[in-house]
Design an enzyme around this catalytic site. Structure first.
Site, PDB file in Angstrom:
ATOM      1  N   ASP A   9       0.863  -1.176   0.000  1.00  0.00           N
ATOM      2  CA  ASP A   9       0.000   0.000   0.000  1.00  0.00           C
ATOM      3  C   ASP A   9       0.905   1.233   0.000  1.00  0.00           C
ATOM      4  O   ASP A   9       2.067   1.168   0.428  1.00  0.00           O
ATOM      5  CB  ASP A   9      -0.890  -0.021   1.242  1.00  0.00           C
ATOM      6  CG  ASP A   9      -1.624   1.284   1.456  1.00  0.00           C
ATOM      7  OD1 ASP A   9      -2.331   1.720   0.523  1.00  0.00           O
ATOM      8  OD2 ASP A   9      -1.475   1.876   2.539  1.00  0.00           O
ATOM      9  N   LEU A  10       0.389   2.353  -0.466  1.00  0.00           N
ATOM     10  CA  LEU A  10       1.188   3.575  -0.506  1.00  0.00           C
ATOM     11  C   LEU A  10       0.911   4.489   0.691  1.00  0.00           C
ATOM     12  O   LEU A  10       1.666   4.542   1.640  1.00  0.00           O
ATOM     13  CB  LEU A  10       0.953   4.315  -1.824  1.00  0.00           C
ATOM     14  CG  LEU A  10       1.545   3.651  -3.081  1.00  0.00           C
ATOM     15  CD1 LEU A  10       1.177   4.436  -4.331  1.00  0.00           C
ATOM     16  CD2 LEU A  10       3.056   3.516  -2.968  1.00  0.00           C
ATOM     17  N   ASP A  11      -0.195   5.225   0.646  1.00  0.00           N
ATOM     18  CA  ASP A  11      -0.473   6.246   1.667  1.00  0.00           C
ATOM     19  C   ASP A  11      -0.637   5.636   3.055  1.00  0.00           C
ATOM     20  O   ASP A  11      -1.428   4.710   3.254  1.00  0.00           O
ATOM     21  CB  ASP A  11      -1.725   7.034   1.290  1.00  0.00           C
ATOM     22  CG  ASP A  11      -1.524   7.807   0.002  1.00  0.00           C
ATOM     23  OD1 ASP A  11      -0.860   8.852   0.034  1.00  0.00           O
ATOM     24  OD2 ASP A  11      -2.018   7.342  -1.042  1.00  0.00           O
ATOM     25  N   THR A  43      -3.042  -0.060  -4.245  1.00  0.00           N
ATOM     26  CA  THR A  43      -3.375   1.248  -3.702  1.00  0.00           C
ATOM     27  C   THR A  43      -4.818   1.665  -3.962  1.00  0.00           C
ATOM     28  O   THR A  43      -5.479   1.112  -4.851  1.00  0.00           O
ATOM     29  CB  THR A  43      -2.422   2.312  -4.312  1.00  0.00           C
ATOM     30  OG1 THR A  43      -2.722   3.594  -3.783  1.00  0.00           O
ATOM     31  CG2 THR A  43      -2.557   2.359  -5.831  1.00  0.00           C
ATOM     32  N   GLY A  44      -5.264   2.640  -3.207  1.00  0.00           N
ATOM     33  CA  GLY A  44      -6.549   3.260  -3.491  1.00  0.00           C
ATOM     34  C   GLY A  44      -6.425   4.355  -4.533  1.00  0.00           C
ATOM     35  O   GLY A  44      -7.423   4.874  -5.021  1.00  0.00           O
ATOM     36  N   LYS A 200      -8.867  -4.796  -2.638  1.00  0.00           N
ATOM     37  CA  LYS A 200      -7.442  -5.028  -2.866  1.00  0.00           C
ATOM     38  C   LYS A 200      -7.121  -6.518  -2.784  1.00  0.00           C
ATOM     39  O   LYS A 200      -6.363  -7.049  -3.598  1.00  0.00           O
ATOM     40  CB  LYS A 200      -6.618  -4.266  -1.826  1.00  0.00           C
ATOM     41  CG  LYS A 200      -6.634  -2.758  -1.993  1.00  0.00           C
ATOM     42  CD  LYS A 200      -5.690  -2.092  -0.993  1.00  0.00           C
ATOM     43  CE  LYS A 200      -5.582  -0.600  -1.208  1.00  0.00           C
ATOM     44  NZ  LYS A 200      -4.587   0.041  -0.333  1.00  0.00           N
ATOM     45  N   ASP A 223      -2.205  -0.160   6.080  1.00  0.00           N
ATOM     46  CA  ASP A 223      -2.467   0.607   7.297  1.00  0.00           C
ATOM     47  C   ASP A 223      -3.931   0.961   7.517  1.00  0.00           C
ATOM     48  O   ASP A 223      -4.301   1.380   8.603  1.00  0.00           O
ATOM     49  CB  ASP A 223      -1.683   1.925   7.265  1.00  0.00           C
ATOM     50  CG  ASP A 223      -2.317   2.952   6.346  1.00  0.00           C
ATOM     51  OD1 ASP A 223      -2.780   3.999   6.821  1.00  0.00           O
ATOM     52  OD2 ASP A 223      -2.384   2.702   5.139  1.00  0.00           O
ATOM     53  N   ASN A 226      -9.225  -0.153   3.961  1.00  0.00           N
ATOM     54  CA  ASN A 226      -9.245  -0.698   2.606  1.00  0.00           C
ATOM     55  C   ASN A 226      -8.108  -1.681   2.365  1.00  0.00           C
ATOM     56  O   ASN A 226      -8.048  -2.308   1.303  1.00  0.00           O
ATOM     57  CB  ASN A 226      -9.216   0.423   1.565  1.00  0.00           C
ATOM     58  CG  ASN A 226      -7.974   1.290   1.650  1.00  0.00           C
ATOM     59  OD1 ASN A 226      -7.381   1.446   2.715  1.00  0.00           O
ATOM     60  ND2 ASN A 226      -7.583   1.867   0.531  1.00  0.00           N
TER      61      ASN A 226
END
Length: 272
Positions: A9-11, A43-44, A200, A223, A226
């Protein structure tokens, strides 16, 4: 396919609060690649908002975008698999947004569309302006999301924001019950609305199995809410220390937060 996969995941996970990559994470992930791991971003975000990170990681895998709504090949610049929102449901959602006066950022084709700039749009456009022109995501203000929904090829998702979090929570619950759409929180003040069934974890599982791999050989870092679907689907689900307790409870391992070298430390201790 290499049997071992690291899903990122990114953010809130790989990115610091300032939307940067830690040098320690870059070095550890580079070493993991050389050791035979495949890295994939899950990612979202829209694919147009991933460029700087995808390039910094020197990836050759597709990216899973908009919470699993589609799989994007950066090198071919094409969508490989997708389950976008039906236009009829997108239009119903836009009507509800207008009725309840909630801001919706509509992710479509190769851009993100909005009617009026709000906190989420302003924050992201400010971040984008710091990037080289070729890496900047496309944000477009339109007079009508309804009209735009008729003119695009695909509506990937909506990102909804409101300063009144209880109001946003109630609205998301109402949308889920009324329209039967997938509602997942991706930030403390943002809920993402997508086609029912998209997640995801589902898209990651499809990709891994299509390559002949097993989810038991996947290490997933996340984190937020999602991310839960992929944390649970992976053989090893790793939650960040800055995650909500409810997310941590669904992971196999909890590490430090996204401002520390915790991802690098985990990779060196457990994978290399």
């Amino acid at each position: 396919m290499t049997a071992r996969v690291i899903a990122l995941d990114l953010d809130g996970t790989l990115l610091t609060p300032k939307k940067t990559l830690l040098p320690s994470s870059l070095e550890a992930l580079s070493r993991a690649r050389k050791a035979g791991y495949q890295l994939i971003i899950v990612t979202g975000r829209h694919h147009v908002a991933i460029h700087p990170f995808y390039q910094a990681l020197a990836l050759d895998t597709p990216a899973i975008c908009c919470n699993g709504t589609y799989l994007y090949d950066y090198h071919a610049k094409s969508v490989l698999e997708a389950d976008p929102l039906p236009v009829s449901q997108a239009l119903q959602l836009i009507d509800m947004l207008d009725e309840h006066q909630i801001h919706g950022l509509m992710y479509v084709d190769d851009a993100m569309l909005y009617e009026r700039p709000t906190g989420h749009v302003i924050r992201t456009t400010n971040w984008a302006q710091a990037l080289p022109p070729e890496q900047r995501p496309t944000f477009t203000q339109v007079s009508s999301l309804t009209q735009a929904a008729h003119e695009v090829n695909a509506v990937w998702k909506f990102a909804l924001t409101d300063e009144n979090i209880p109001k946003l929570q109630q609205f998301a619950q109402h949308v889920g019950q009324t329209l039967g759409l997938e509602c997942e929180w991706s930030w403390h003040d943002q809920v993402d609305i997508a086609r029912k069934g998209n997640s995801k974890g589902k898209r990651l599982t499809q990709w891994v199995e299509a390559q002949g791999g097993s989810m038991q050989d996947v290490i997933a870092f996340g984190d937020n809410f999602n991310d839960i679907s992929m944390l649970e689907a992976a053989g090893t689900g790793v939650a960040m220390g800055n995650a909500e307790d409810a997310v941590k409870a669904r992971a196999n391992v909890v590490i430090g937060d996204n401002t520390t070298d915790s991802i690098a430390a985990f990779i060196y201790s457990h994978l290399l």
